[in-house]
Design a protein around this motif. Sequence first.
Motif, PDB file in Angstrom:
ATOM      1  N   ARG A   8      40.605 -36.956 -35.443  1.00  0.00           N
ATOM      2  CA  ARG A   8      41.384 -36.241 -36.028  1.00  0.00           C
ATOM      3  C   ARG A   8      41.002 -36.231 -37.665  1.00  0.00           C
ATOM      4  N   THR A  16      42.961 -34.367 -44.660  1.00  0.00           N
ATOM      5  CA  THR A  16      42.573 -34.066 -45.932  1.00  0.00           C
ATOM      6  C   THR A  16      43.575 -33.585 -47.025  1.00  0.00           C
ATOM      7  N   PRO A  38      40.287 -22.990 -46.908  1.00  0.00           N
ATOM      8  CA  PRO A  38      40.927 -23.558 -45.754  1.00  0.00           C
ATOM      9  C   PRO A  38      40.255 -23.365 -44.473  1.00  0.00           C
ATOM     10  N   GLN A  52      38.561 -25.935 -41.864  1.00  0.00           N
ATOM     11  CA  GLN A  52      39.313 -26.499 -40.657  1.00  0.00           C
ATOM     12  C   GLN A  52      38.630 -25.943 -39.612  1.00  0.00           C
ATOM     13  N   VAL A  67      42.438 -30.864 -37.655  1.00  0.00           N
ATOM     14  CA  VAL A  67      42.412 -30.924 -39.249  1.00  0.00           C
ATOM     15  C   VAL A  67      43.731 -30.520 -40.120  1.00  0.00           C
ATOM     16  N   ASP A  68      44.307 -31.652 -40.713  1.00  0.00           N
ATOM     17  CA  ASP A  68      45.306 -31.198 -41.477  1.00  0.00           C
ATOM     18  C   ASP A  68      45.179 -31.226 -43.001  1.00  0.00           C
ATOM     19  N   ASP A  69      45.249 -30.299 -43.344  1.00  0.00           N
ATOM     20  CA  ASP A  69      44.902 -29.889 -44.844  1.00  0.00           C
ATOM     21  C   ASP A  69      46.171 -29.787 -45.582  1.00  0.00           C
TER      22      ASP A  69
END
Length: 318
Positions: free
Chosen positions: A127, A130, A136, A139, A146-148
């Motif tokens: 995982r 960021t 975006p 991702q 992915v957590d932006d």
Amino acid sequence: MMAYDDELLVFGGSASPVLTESICRHLGIKAGRGEVLQFSDGNLFVKVGENVRGRHVYLVQSTVFPANDHFMELLFWIDALKRASAASVTVIMPYFSYAKGDKKDEPRVSIRARVCAQSMEAAGADRVVTLDLHAPQIQGFFQVPVDDLYGLPVLVTAIRDEGVKDLVVVSPDAGFAKKARLFARALDAPLAIADKERVDHSEAARVIDLIGDVSGRHALIVDDFTITAGTLAEVAECLMERGARSVRAAVSHGVFTGKAMHRLDDSPIETLWITDTVENQPVEFSAKVRVASVAPLFAEAIARIHNRESLSVLFDGV
């Protein structure tokens, strides 16, 4: 102190030791032990100093100064942790330097961000978390989640604490207009957009026009990162020429190279807010620079992932 279903293990790479310690303080834990050596020929050596067998591990590492060394170190950390039988490795990448290479916009060039994404997955990353990716859609380069996260809440809080009224938010180009609109909404301010042209890879851009009225207002330029401060300075000059009462700026990633601080000091910008995603800049900060920490944001994200809770609360109001 936060509570967890099982003990947290957070390691920090050599690009982010200060942020790692700050994140760990918010989590109420000590940073995991490890060792990074660079040999005389430039080769890197990474060793994990904790038992991680069967554990869910979090690794904090930005990838800049020097970008290539720190990215390779990140891969070695991931590999070392997986070979030490970690159940999972979540990469906390506060600043992803190669995110700028997100497209094939001219013939015979590499899509660098995709190559990096595939390399991280090949090394064993499960995982990635960021902050304010340059685009975006990056991702989608990853097969893993992915957590932006957004730096906006942290920066907006710092800006509000300044108490400046009659703000107008300014996007330095059309590409950042969507995120700039979020700043404008959060600060209850109108939006203006600079029309910028970049003709080569020199990291220099030229402001052609300004869309929107800034006359008689305090202008706030917002962006995801700045390296040379050239665009910020040029947009600031344009804003003053168009009648702005003052100019400030807020960017998520203060990368800063070369003459960035001289450019900032010589510009009309009164204050530049940044976060602490990059901590090893090769320049001494100008008195105009103020740093807002994203450590609480990443600590909350780690705690929620570890306890299998939703991260959606971190995007409330954004």
